[in-house]
Design a protein around this motif. Structure first.
Motif, PDB file in Angstrom:
ATOM      1  N   ASN A  46      -5.833   3.580  -5.094  1.00 14.18           N
ATOM      2  CA  ASN A  46      -4.630   3.712  -5.925  1.00 14.18           C
ATOM      3  C   ASN A  46      -3.547   2.739  -5.462  1.00 14.18           C
ATOM      4  OD1 ASN A  46      -5.762   5.710  -7.526  1.00 14.18           O
ATOM      5  ND2 ASN A  46      -4.841   7.380  -6.375  1.00 14.18           N
ATOM      6  N   ALA A  47      -3.408   2.585  -4.154  1.00 15.90           N
ATOM      7  CA  ALA A  47      -2.415   1.655  -3.615  1.00 15.90           C
ATOM      8  C   ALA A  47      -2.730   0.228  -4.038  1.00 15.90           C
ATOM      9  CB  ALA A  47      -2.358   1.756  -2.088  1.00 15.90           C
ATOM     10  N   LEU A  48      -3.991  -0.152  -3.953  1.00 13.94           N
ATOM     11  CA  LEU A  48      -4.375  -1.498  -4.372  1.00 13.94           C
ATOM     12  C   LEU A  48      -4.120  -1.703  -5.870  1.00 13.94           C
ATOM     13  CD1 LEU A  48      -7.632  -2.036  -2.290  1.00 13.94           C
ATOM     14  CD2 LEU A  48      -5.354  -3.000  -1.865  1.00 13.94           C
ATOM     15  N   ALA A  49      -4.349  -0.659  -6.657  1.00 13.46           N
ATOM     16  CA  ALA A  49      -4.080  -0.757  -8.095  1.00 13.46           C
ATOM     17  C   ALA A  49      -2.591  -0.960  -8.356  1.00 13.46           C
ATOM     18  CB  ALA A  49      -4.589   0.494  -8.819  1.00 13.46           C
ATOM     19  N   ASP A  82      -1.298   0.767   7.095  1.00 15.74           N
ATOM     20  CA  ASP A  82      -2.038   0.400   8.316  1.00 15.74           C
ATOM     21  C   ASP A  82      -3.544   0.321   8.035  1.00 15.74           C
ATOM     22  OD1 ASP A  82       0.286   0.249   9.790  1.00 15.74           O
ATOM     23  OD2 ASP A  82       0.032   2.216  10.758  1.00 15.74           O
ATOM     24  N   ARG A  83      -4.091   1.307   7.294  1.00 13.93           N
ATOM     25  CA  ARG A  83      -5.527   1.300   6.959  1.00 13.93           C
ATOM     26  C   ARG A  83      -5.880   0.059   6.133  1.00 13.93           C
ATOM     27  NH1 ARG A  83      -4.926   6.676   5.456  1.00 13.93           N
ATOM     28  NH2 ARG A  83      -5.066   6.158   3.242  1.00 13.93           N
ATOM     29  N   LEU A  84      -5.055  -0.218   5.115  1.00 12.28           N
ATOM     30  CA  LEU A  84      -5.335  -1.363   4.247  1.00 12.28           C
ATOM     31  C   LEU A  84      -5.194  -2.689   4.994  1.00 12.28           C
ATOM     32  CD1 LEU A  84      -3.620  -0.147   0.963  1.00 12.28           C
ATOM     33  CD2 LEU A  84      -6.080  -0.282   1.445  1.00 12.28           C
ATOM     34  N   ASP A  85      -4.257  -2.738   5.933  1.00 13.60           N
ATOM     35  CA  ASP A  85      -4.076  -3.936   6.750  1.00 13.60           C
ATOM     36  C   ASP A  85      -5.278  -4.116   7.686  1.00 13.60           C
ATOM     37  OD1 ASP A  85      -2.655  -6.168   7.920  1.00 13.60           O
ATOM     38  OD2 ASP A  85      -2.063  -4.842   9.561  1.00 13.60           O
ATOM     39  N   GLN A  86      -5.675  -3.029   8.349  1.00 13.39           N
ATOM     40  CA  GLN A  86      -6.795  -3.100   9.295  1.00 13.39           C
ATOM     41  C   GLN A  86      -8.123  -3.412   8.605  1.00 13.39           C
ATOM     42  OE1 GLN A  86      -6.456   0.650  11.329  1.00 13.39           O
ATOM     43  NE2 GLN A  86      -4.613   0.013  12.433  1.00 13.39           N
ATOM     44  N   HIS A  89      -7.495  -5.693   3.508  1.00 10.63           N
ATOM     45  CA  HIS A  89      -7.216  -5.662   2.071  1.00 10.63           C
ATOM     46  C   HIS A  89      -5.772  -5.996   1.721  1.00 10.63           C
ATOM     47  CE1 HIS A  89     -10.985  -3.233   2.124  1.00 10.63           C
ATOM     48  NE2 HIS A  89     -11.226  -4.062   1.143  1.00 10.63           N
ATOM     49  N   VAL A  90      -4.868  -5.817   2.673  1.00 10.60           N
ATOM     50  CA  VAL A  90      -3.442  -6.045   2.419  1.00 10.60           C
ATOM     51  C   VAL A  90      -2.839  -6.769   3.609  1.00 10.60           C
ATOM     52  CG1 VAL A  90      -1.201  -4.849   2.253  1.00 10.60           C
ATOM     53  CG2 VAL A  90      -3.098  -4.085   0.863  1.00 10.60           C
ATOM     54  N   ILE A  91      -1.885  -7.637   3.314  1.00 18.54           N
ATOM     55  CA  ILE A  91      -1.092  -8.239   4.391  1.00 18.54           C
ATOM     56  C   ILE A  91       0.369  -7.883   4.148  1.00 18.54           C
ATOM     57  CG2 ILE A  91      -2.678 -10.120   4.911  1.00 18.54           C
ATOM     58  CD1 ILE A  91      -0.843 -11.965   3.293  1.00 18.54           C
ATOM     59  N   ARG A  92       1.081  -7.782   5.261  1.00 21.16           N
ATOM     60  CA  ARG A  92       2.531  -7.554   5.213  1.00 21.16           C
ATOM     61  C   ARG A  92       3.209  -8.899   5.415  1.00 21.16           C
ATOM     62  NH1 ARG A  92       0.829  -3.071   8.998  1.00 21.16           N
ATOM     63  NH2 ARG A  92       1.548  -1.123   8.105  1.00 21.16           N
ATOM     64  N   ARG A 105       0.956  -7.647   0.019  1.00 18.35           N
ATOM     65  CA  ARG A 105       0.141  -8.477  -0.864  1.00 18.35           C
ATOM     66  C   ARG A 105      -1.327  -8.208  -0.618  1.00 18.35           C
ATOM     67  NH1 ARG A 105      -0.340 -13.661  -1.229  1.00 18.35           N
ATOM     68  NH2 ARG A 105       0.045 -14.145   0.945  1.00 18.35           N
ATOM     69  N   MET A 106      -2.099  -8.199  -1.698  1.00 15.76           N
ATOM     70  CA  MET A 106      -3.543  -8.050  -1.576  1.00 15.76           C
ATOM     71  C   MET A 106      -4.136  -9.359  -1.095  1.00 15.76           C
ATOM     72  SD  MET A 106      -4.480  -5.754  -4.939  1.00 15.76           S
ATOM     73  CE  MET A 106      -6.182  -6.230  -4.876  1.00 15.76           C
ATOM     74  N   THR A 107      -5.203  -9.242  -0.337  1.00 11.96           N
ATOM     75  CA  THR A 107      -5.899 -10.415   0.176  1.00 11.96           C
ATOM     76  C   THR A 107      -7.041 -10.790  -0.775  1.00 11.96           C
ATOM     77  OG1 THR A 107      -7.484  -9.083   1.398  1.00 11.96           O
ATOM     78  CG2 THR A 107      -5.433  -9.677   2.553  1.00 11.96           C
TER      79      THR A 107
END
Length: 172
Positions: A46-49, A82-86, A89-92, A105-107
């Motif tokens: 859902n977060a990625l969406a 943190d999960r998405l970064d690890q 899938h996501v960068i801050r 941002r999505m990677t």
């Protein structure tokens, strides 16, 4: 309009409402299955969406935007990011001259993984949609938009008057 049997089940809600409920249940099952096979929670997807939708509009997604749109607490939002970064899938990214605001941002990996997870669904839905004329699809799209807006209004009403100000109610 069609006869009542096509519109309403005996003693129950309209047949279209039941079909929407069934579609929602099956879509949720698909997300759970696809996410589970890729070690991702429903909230992760859902977060990625949310991030993808904002990126398509050219708007910035901050942790606060994600928290608000997903109805999460601040600690839950931090754990999610943190999960998405690890997982890659996501960068801050820090924004602005003082670099205090964080943008999410999505990677490319997120786009690849998402494409792979949802390709079977897209393929099957595309085949199903091919059975309808453009005019029928236009009516279906208007119907789904109307149902989505009705659901948003119902959720705001269920949340109580403090959550539903005039701007929050959406189009009438």
């Amino acid at each position: 309009m069609a006869d009542d049997d096509a519109v309403r089940t005996p003693g129950g809600p309209p047949a279209l409402v039941l079909l929407l409920q069934e579609f929602t249940l099956e879509a949720n099952r698909y997300v759970d299955t696809a996410g589970g096979r890729n070690d991702m929670h429903r909230t992760d997807l859902n977060a990625l969406a949310v991030i993808m939708r904002h990126a398509a509009k050219g708007t910035v997604v901050t942790p606060g935007v994600l928290r608000k749109e997903l109805h999460l607490s601040s600690p839950a939002t931090t754990a999610l990011i943190d999960r998405l970064d690890q997982s890659g899938h996501v960068i801050r990214e820090r924004l602005g001259s003082d670099r205090r605001q964080v943008q999410l941002r999505m990677t490319p990996k997120a786009y690849r993984d998402g494409g792979a997870m949802f390709l079977p669904l897209a393929r099957h839905m595309g085949a199903a949609m091919a059975e309808f004329t453009p005019a029928e699809l236009e009516v279906a799209a208007r119907f789904m938009e109307s149902m989505t807006q009705a659901t948003i209004r119902a959720a705001q009403e269920a949340a109580g008057p403090e959550a539903a100000g005039p701007a929050a109610l959406g189009p009438e």
